[in-house]
Design a protein around this motif. Structure first.
Motif, PDB file in Angstrom:
ATOM      1  N   SER A 126       4.974  -1.033  68.706  1.00 47.52           N
ATOM      2  CA  SER A 126       4.919  -1.774  69.972  1.00 47.52           C
ATOM      3  C   SER A 126       5.557  -3.149  69.860  1.00 47.52           C
ATOM      4  CB  SER A 126       3.451  -1.935  70.411  1.00 47.52           C
ATOM      5  OG  SER A 126       2.814  -0.687  70.566  1.00 47.52           O
ATOM      6  N   GLN A 127       6.103  -3.437  68.704  1.00 49.74           N
ATOM      7  CA  GLN A 127       6.765  -4.721  68.434  1.00 49.74           C
ATOM      8  C   GLN A 127       5.825  -5.921  68.632  1.00 49.74           C
ATOM      9  OE1 GLN A 127      10.336  -4.594  70.877  1.00 49.74           O
ATOM     10  NE2 GLN A 127      11.428  -3.416  69.328  1.00 49.74           N
ATOM     11  N   LEU A 128       4.585  -5.725  68.239  1.00 54.01           N
ATOM     12  CA  LEU A 128       3.621  -6.824  68.287  1.00 54.01           C
ATOM     13  C   LEU A 128       3.613  -7.606  66.978  1.00 54.01           C
ATOM     14  CD1 LEU A 128       0.578  -5.054  70.014  1.00 54.01           C
ATOM     15  CD2 LEU A 128       2.410  -6.391  71.075  1.00 54.01           C
ATOM     16  N   ILE A 129       4.020  -6.937  65.894  1.00 55.32           N
ATOM     17  CA  ILE A 129       4.128  -7.596  64.598  1.00 55.32           C
ATOM     18  C   ILE A 129       5.431  -7.175  63.933  1.00 55.32           C
ATOM     19  CG2 ILE A 129       1.624  -7.691  64.248  1.00 55.32           C
ATOM     20  CD1 ILE A 129       1.892  -5.321  62.317  1.00 55.32           C
ATOM     21  N   VAL A 145       3.746 -10.799  60.458  1.00 54.97           N
ATOM     22  CA  VAL A 145       3.590 -11.936  61.366  1.00 54.97           C
ATOM     23  C   VAL A 145       3.669 -11.436  62.799  1.00 54.97           C
ATOM     24  CG1 VAL A 145       4.542 -13.616  59.748  1.00 54.97           C
ATOM     25  CG2 VAL A 145       6.074 -12.434  61.326  1.00 54.97           C
ATOM     26  N   LEU A 146       2.977 -12.137  63.693  1.00 60.40           N
ATOM     27  CA  LEU A 146       2.993 -11.748  65.098  1.00 60.40           C
ATOM     28  C   LEU A 146       4.302 -12.153  65.755  1.00 60.40           C
ATOM     29  CD1 LEU A 146      -0.078 -11.430  64.528  1.00 60.40           C
ATOM     30  CD2 LEU A 146      -0.479 -12.326  66.827  1.00 60.40           C
ATOM     31  N   THR A 147       4.833 -11.257  66.571  1.00 59.27           N
ATOM     32  CA  THR A 147       5.986 -11.584  67.396  1.00 59.27           C
ATOM     33  C   THR A 147       5.493 -12.339  68.631  1.00 59.27           C
ATOM     34  OG1 THR A 147       5.798  -9.528  68.656  1.00 59.27           O
ATOM     35  CG2 THR A 147       7.136  -9.467  66.634  1.00 59.27           C
ATOM     36  N   GLU A 148       6.404 -12.783  69.461  1.00 65.45           N
ATOM     37  CA  GLU A 148       5.992 -13.441  70.703  1.00 65.45           C
ATOM     38  C   GLU A 148       5.182 -12.492  71.574  1.00 65.45           C
ATOM     39  OE1 GLU A 148       6.214 -16.641  71.645  1.00 65.45           O
ATOM     40  OE2 GLU A 148       6.880 -16.897  69.568  1.00 65.45           O
ATOM     41  N   ALA A 149       5.581 -11.210  71.574  1.00 71.13           N
ATOM     42  CA  ALA A 149       4.823 -10.215  72.333  1.00 71.13           C
ATOM     43  C   ALA A 149       3.429 -10.039  71.742  1.00 71.13           C
ATOM     44  CB  ALA A 149       5.557  -8.879  72.329  1.00 71.13           C
ATOM     45  N   GLY A 150       3.328 -10.118  70.405  1.00 73.03           N
ATOM     46  CA  GLY A 150       2.042 -10.002  69.740  1.00 73.03           C
ATOM     47  C   GLY A 150       1.137 -11.174  70.066  1.00 73.03           C
ATOM     48  N   LYS A 151       1.717 -12.377  70.119  1.00 73.18           N
ATOM     49  CA  LYS A 151       0.927 -13.567  70.457  1.00 73.18           C
ATOM     50  C   LYS A 151       0.416 -13.481  71.892  1.00 73.18           C
ATOM     51  CE  LYS A 151       3.519 -16.508  67.251  1.00 73.18           C
ATOM     52  NZ  LYS A 151       4.498 -17.609  67.122  1.00 73.18           N
ATOM     53  N   PHE A 152       1.262 -12.990  72.780  1.00 71.52           N
ATOM     54  CA  PHE A 152       0.849 -12.848  74.174  1.00 71.52           C
ATOM     55  C   PHE A 152      -0.263 -11.811  74.296  1.00 71.52           C
ATOM     56  CE2 PHE A 152       1.122 -10.883  78.378  1.00 71.52           C
ATOM     57  CZ  PHE A 152       1.087 -11.994  79.208  1.00 71.52           C
TER      58      PHE A 152
END
Length: 215
Positions: A56-59, A72-79
């Motif tokens: 899901s491209q969260l990390i 590490v979290l992606t921007e999508a993961g942080k959201f």
């Protein structure tokens, strides 16, 4: 939150997802065992969550090899973590409000009294519940009283456990009997020792939480 302390609340998929994402923000190299404990799942399930997060491209992975690899979290993961945290806080606030309603009559009785501080007589499950609730409401708990020599002079819920003989009643201090099985004996002991302002914490057969003043 460590849900291993709770028996009534099972972690939902959203809670597990939030817990793992949050743990990765705090330490990108956190162990699989640690993630499993935080999320309330078996270690083998962690790999599934990590794969789903990657899909899901969260990390994303960082590091040149397995030895120094981390997530590490992606921007999508942080959201996603922000969104899940909002949902969690909404439900936690509702749970707090409902628990406040359960103890509402007890709290109103204590706040409406002339007592400025309290002892909890009974360093057990009920006493621990009351200590947590009353301190959350800003009430002053001096400590516990207990008839058990094994508990006396120790601590319980970060409060000192006193022997009944060490307690001297004051007008602005009340004693709350916090026990079901031994309530009658505790009340008798308190009266025999000359303790004033004694109240008994009770739960009726209909589940109503109350305080009864001992005459």
């Amino acid at each position: 939150m460590d849900l291993s302390e709770f028996s009534f609340f099972n972690p939902s998929p959203n809670f597990r997802e939030m817990s793992i994402l949050k743990a990765l923000t705090e330490s990108s190299s956190v162990s699989q065992e640690r993630l499993a404990r935080i999320a309330g799942i078996v270690p083998s399930m962690v790999n599934k969550y990590i794969r789903d997060f990657e899909d899901s491209q969260l990390i994303q992975k960082e590091g040149e090899n397995r030895r120094n690899m981390k997530y590490v979290l992606t921007e999508a993961g942080k959201f996603r973590l922000q969104y899940l945290t909002i949902l969690y806080l909404k439900e936690a606030a509702k749970l707090y409000t409902e628990s406040r309603d359960i103890f509402g009559e007890v709290l109103d009785t204590l706040k409406g009294s002339d007592h400025e501080s309290f002892y909890l007589y009974g360093a057990g499950i009920i006493g621990g519940i009351l200590a947590d609730v009353l301190r959350t409401e800003g009430m002053k708990i001096i400590g516990f009283i207990d008839d058990s020599a094994a508990k006396q002079n120790g601590t319980f819920h970060d409060l000192h456990v006193f022997s009944p003989e060490k307690i001297h009643g004051k007008e602005d201090t009340a004693v709350i009997v916090a026990s079901f099985r031994h309530a009658n004996n505790i009340v008798k002991n308190a009266k025999d020792r000359g303790l004033d302002n004694v109240m008994v914490f009770t739960i009726s057969k209909l589940g109503k939480v109350e305080l009864e003043q001992v005459e």
